[in-house]
Design a protein around this motif. Structure first.
Motif, PDB file in Angstrom:
ATOM      1  N   PHE A   1      -8.198 -35.103  -9.380  1.00  0.00           N
ATOM      2  CA  PHE A   1      -8.819 -34.081  -8.484  1.00  0.00           C
ATOM      3  C   PHE A   1      -9.170 -34.929  -7.232  1.00  0.00           C
ATOM      4  CE2 PHE A   1      -9.735 -32.397 -12.705  1.00  0.00           C
ATOM      5  CZ  PHE A   1      -9.239 -30.928 -12.471  1.00  0.00           C
ATOM      6  N   GLU A   2      -8.803 -34.496  -5.978  1.00  0.00           N
ATOM      7  CA  GLU A   2      -9.585 -35.011  -4.994  1.00  0.00           C
ATOM      8  C   GLU A   2     -10.831 -34.600  -4.763  1.00  0.00           C
ATOM      9  OE1 GLU A   2      -8.118 -35.746  -0.201  1.00  0.00           O
ATOM     10  OE2 GLU A   2      -6.938 -34.859  -1.586  1.00  0.00           O
ATOM     11  N   LYS A   3     -11.119 -33.333  -4.849  1.00  0.00           N
ATOM     12  CA  LYS A   3     -12.426 -32.906  -4.779  1.00  0.00           C
ATOM     13  C   LYS A   3     -12.457 -31.564  -5.741  1.00  0.00           C
ATOM     14  CE  LYS A   3     -15.753 -30.694  -1.884  1.00  0.00           C
ATOM     15  NZ  LYS A   3     -16.145 -30.284  -0.517  1.00  0.00           N
TER      16      LYS A   3
ATOM     17  N   ARG B   1       2.304 -30.601 -13.576  1.00  0.00           N
ATOM     18  CA  ARG B   1       2.379 -30.891 -11.989  1.00  0.00           C
ATOM     19  C   ARG B   1       1.719 -32.148 -11.527  1.00  0.00           C
ATOM     20  NH1 ARG B   1       6.831 -27.881 -11.594  1.00  0.00           N
ATOM     21  NH2 ARG B   1       6.273 -25.895 -12.201  1.00  0.00           N
ATOM     22  N   ARG B   2       0.946 -32.656 -12.512  1.00  0.00           N
ATOM     23  CA  ARG B   2       0.144 -33.864 -12.191  1.00  0.00           C
ATOM     24  C   ARG B   2       1.005 -35.199 -11.529  1.00  0.00           C
ATOM     25  NH1 ARG B   2      -1.071 -38.100 -10.654  1.00  0.00           N
ATOM     26  NH2 ARG B   2      -2.990 -39.251 -10.790  1.00  0.00           N
TER      27      ARG B   2
ATOM     28  N   ALA C   1     -11.184 -26.319  -7.101  1.00  0.00           N
ATOM     29  CA  ALA C   1     -10.622 -27.650  -6.988  1.00  0.00           C
ATOM     30  C   ALA C   1      -9.572 -27.731  -6.163  1.00  0.00           C
ATOM     31  CB  ALA C   1     -10.071 -27.592  -8.504  1.00  0.00           C
ATOM     32  N   HIS C   2      -9.514 -28.887  -5.481  1.00  0.00           N
ATOM     33  CA  HIS C   2      -8.597 -29.263  -4.465  1.00  0.00           C
ATOM     34  C   HIS C   2      -8.091 -30.702  -5.428  1.00  0.00           C
ATOM     35  CE1 HIS C   2      -9.920 -26.478  -1.470  1.00  0.00           C
ATOM     36  NE2 HIS C   2     -11.138 -26.813  -1.594  1.00  0.00           N
ATOM     37  N   MET C   3      -6.632 -30.550  -5.320  1.00  0.00           N
ATOM     38  CA  MET C   3      -5.903 -31.567  -6.154  1.00  0.00           C
ATOM     39  C   MET C   3      -5.568 -32.874  -5.442  1.00  0.00           C
ATOM     40  SD  MET C   3      -6.525 -29.602  -8.434  1.00  0.00           S
ATOM     41  CE  MET C   3      -5.937 -30.574  -9.924  1.00  0.00           C
ATOM     42  N   GLN C   4      -5.231 -34.073  -6.040  1.00  0.00           N
ATOM     43  CA  GLN C   4      -4.698 -35.170  -5.315  1.00  0.00           C
ATOM     44  C   GLN C   4      -3.118 -34.963  -5.027  1.00  0.00           C
ATOM     45  OE1 GLN C   4      -6.064 -37.541  -4.081  1.00  0.00           O
ATOM     46  NE2 GLN C   4      -7.817 -38.123  -4.921  1.00  0.00           N
ATOM     47  N   ASN C   5      -2.181 -34.346  -6.056  1.00  0.00           N
ATOM     48  CA  ASN C   5      -0.993 -34.186  -5.817  1.00  0.00           C
ATOM     49  C   ASN C   5      -0.514 -32.835  -5.503  1.00  0.00           C
ATOM     50  OD1 ASN C   5       1.721 -33.677  -6.709  1.00  0.00           O
ATOM     51  ND2 ASN C   5       1.665 -35.131  -8.099  1.00  0.00           N
ATOM     52  N   PRO C   6      -0.064 -32.819  -4.338  1.00  0.00           N
ATOM     53  CA  PRO C   6       0.451 -31.678  -3.713  1.00  0.00           C
ATOM     54  C   PRO C   6       1.336 -30.575  -4.529  1.00  0.00           C
ATOM     55  CG  PRO C   6       1.074 -33.403  -2.113  1.00  0.00           C
ATOM     56  CD  PRO C   6       0.486 -34.139  -3.553  1.00  0.00           C
ATOM     57  N   HIS C   7       1.786 -31.012  -5.359  1.00  0.00           N
ATOM     58  CA  HIS C   7       2.655 -29.882  -6.479  1.00  0.00           C
ATOM     59  C   HIS C   7       1.557 -29.476  -7.389  1.00  0.00           C
ATOM     60  CE1 HIS C   7       6.523 -31.244  -5.353  1.00  0.00           C
ATOM     61  NE2 HIS C   7       6.174 -32.573  -5.228  1.00  0.00           N
ATOM     62  N   ALA C   8       0.260 -29.643  -7.563  1.00  0.00           N
ATOM     63  CA  ALA C   8      -0.554 -29.318  -8.443  1.00  0.00           C
ATOM     64  C   ALA C   8      -1.321 -28.262  -7.745  1.00  0.00           C
ATOM     65  CB  ALA C   8      -1.613 -30.319  -9.055  1.00  0.00           C
TER      66      ALA C   8
ATOM     67  N   HIS D   1     -12.881 -33.644 -17.040  1.00  0.00           N
ATOM     68  CA  HIS D   1     -13.053 -35.003 -17.387  1.00  0.00           C
ATOM     69  C   HIS D   1     -12.178 -35.341 -18.457  1.00  0.00           C
ATOM     70  CE1 HIS D   1     -17.581 -35.356 -16.742  1.00  0.00           C
ATOM     71  NE2 HIS D   1     -17.101 -35.500 -15.683  1.00  0.00           N
ATOM     72  N   ALA D   2     -11.634 -34.564 -19.220  1.00  0.00           N
ATOM     73  CA  ALA D   2     -10.296 -34.886 -20.285  1.00  0.00           C
ATOM     74  C   ALA D   2      -9.082 -34.873 -19.331  1.00  0.00           C
ATOM     75  CB  ALA D   2     -10.318 -33.854 -21.091  1.00  0.00           C
ATOM     76  N   LEU D   3      -9.005 -34.179 -18.501  1.00  0.00           N
ATOM     77  CA  LEU D   3      -7.842 -34.059 -17.557  1.00  0.00           C
ATOM     78  C   LEU D   3      -7.861 -35.396 -16.840  1.00  0.00           C
ATOM     79  CD1 LEU D   3      -7.356 -30.663 -15.571  1.00  0.00           C
ATOM     80  CD2 LEU D   3      -5.819 -31.777 -16.857  1.00  0.00           C
ATOM     81  N   GLU D   4      -8.949 -35.796 -16.209  1.00  0.00           N
ATOM     82  CA  GLU D   4      -8.777 -37.078 -15.658  1.00  0.00           C
ATOM     83  C   GLU D   4      -8.411 -38.456 -16.605  1.00  0.00           C
ATOM     84  OE1 GLU D   4      -9.462 -38.481 -12.599  1.00  0.00           O
ATOM     85  OE2 GLU D   4      -9.243 -36.613 -11.554  1.00  0.00           O
ATOM     86  N   ASP D   5      -9.134 -38.155 -17.732  1.00  0.00           N
ATOM     87  CA  ASP D   5      -8.788 -39.429 -18.954  1.00  0.00           C
ATOM     88  C   ASP D   5      -7.368 -39.154 -19.079  1.00  0.00           C
ATOM     89  OD1 ASP D   5     -11.633 -39.928 -18.794  1.00  0.00           O
ATOM     90  OD2 ASP D   5     -11.764 -38.952 -20.636  1.00  0.00           O
ATOM     91  N   ARG D   6      -6.621 -38.003 -19.318  1.00  0.00           N
ATOM     92  CA  ARG D   6      -5.494 -37.987 -19.676  1.00  0.00           C
ATOM     93  C   ARG D   6      -4.397 -38.592 -18.827  1.00  0.00           C
ATOM     94  NH1 ARG D   6      -6.757 -32.900 -21.692  1.00  0.00           N
ATOM     95  NH2 ARG D   6      -5.466 -31.627 -19.854  1.00  0.00           N
TER      96      ARG D   6
END
Length: 302
Positions: free
Chosen positions: A81-83, A247-248, A127-134, A37-42
């Motif tokens: 996070f995409e998922k 990377r985000r 965890a599957h990420m939105q950014n392909p670099h992450a 949650h903190a990652l999303e907020d940042r």
């Protein structure tokens, strides 16, 4: 591992140890969800989608009686996070004949047909990420008990679609730091195990850049084995979160997204064809949505 050390008195139900293990997996889940949650907020600011949704799961035995369950904690459509799913479960009951045979053959446990009761608790994260670099990532730790034996298993591995050598090094350094207090050669042993376990034979390649993996761990010292499992779980956030922060916000386009989606196909193939946890979860009647939570939201095959 000594199989003699693995055998336990059948009357010893390990109730205190079971309670402590299940409580730890829940505590670790809470820590990880808070940090996600903190990652999303940042990186995303106020985004209602950047929160996990909690769904209770239930396992029902063949006779319809309660056999435990757990909680799915899934975020879909966050800005980071995409998922992502962080599941916990504690299940119990009796093992079917196929599962009994698998346990007896792979783990060398006698007496399964005489008393096929089992208890299992753990945490599973993908965890599957939105950014392909992450990088995508997987982590799982668990405890399994029967009247004849107990053991721990788990590990963590990194699955970038676009590889950065310094990210791989950081992740492995954190895994090594978790292992080193438990033996000078343990990290190299568990790294080799992960390299073998997460290999995709029909693609002739690994699904990612590895990490550590262990199964059937019973040294005869429950406290020591539980401590290793806690240390592996604790190492996950410092191993992964700095990579996402780095990377985000990198720029990406259609080319990078195609690379990501194709790589996710590897992940899906591995989990559906080879992963023992997926097979065991479906074989023992656990909630199919929870078992298959690890699959990516979107993938591509050519």
């Amino acid at each position: 591992m000594s199989k003699g050390n693995m055998m336990l008195d059948a009357v010893n139900d390990f109730e205190s140890e079971k309670t402590r293990a299940a409580a730890w997996f829940r505590e670790l889940r809470d820590r990880i969800v808070a940090e996600f949650h903190a990652l999303e907020d940042r990186h995303g600011g106020d985004n209602p989608a950047g929160r996990v949704e909690v769904t209770k799961t239930k396992r029902t035995s063949d006779d319809g009686s309660d056999a435990g369950g757990g909680e799915m904690n899934v975020m879909r459509g966050g800005r980071v996070f995409e998922k992502v799913g962080v599941n916990i479960s504690t299940v119990y009951g009796t093992l079917g004949e196929r599962a009994q045979n698998a346990m007896a053959a792979r783990k060398g446990i006698p007496g399964m047909k005489d008393d096929p009761r089992f208890w299992a608790s753990g945490i599973s994260l993908v965890a599957h990420m939105q950014n392909p670099h992450a990088p995508a990532v997987h982590m799982n730790t668990r405890m399994f008990w029967t009247p004849h034996a107990w053991w721990f298993g788990g590990g963590s591995d990194l699955n970038p679609c676009i590889e950065y050598a310094e990210d791989t090094q950081h992740f492995h350094d954190e895994m090594k730091a978790a292992c080193d207090p438990h033996g000078d050669t343990l990290y190299s042993e568990l790294k080799e195990w992960a390299d073998e376990y997460f290999y995709i034979p029909h693609r002739h390649r690994a699904r990612g850049v590895g990490g550590i993996f262990y199964d059937d761990r019973n040294t005869g010292d429950w406290e020591a084995d539980f401590k290793l499992t806690r240390d592996v779980g604790t190492a996950f956030l410092p191993a992964f979160v700095p990579l996402v922060d780095k990377r985000r916000d990198m720029e990406w386009g259609e080319k990078e997204k195609d690379i990501q989606l194709e790589h996710r196909g590897l992940y899906a193939e591995y989990n559906l064809v080879y992963d023992r946890g997926t097979k065991f979860g479906l074989e023992t009647g656990h909630d199919a949505n929870a078992v298959l939570m690890s699959l990516p939201p979107v993938a591509k095959w050519y």
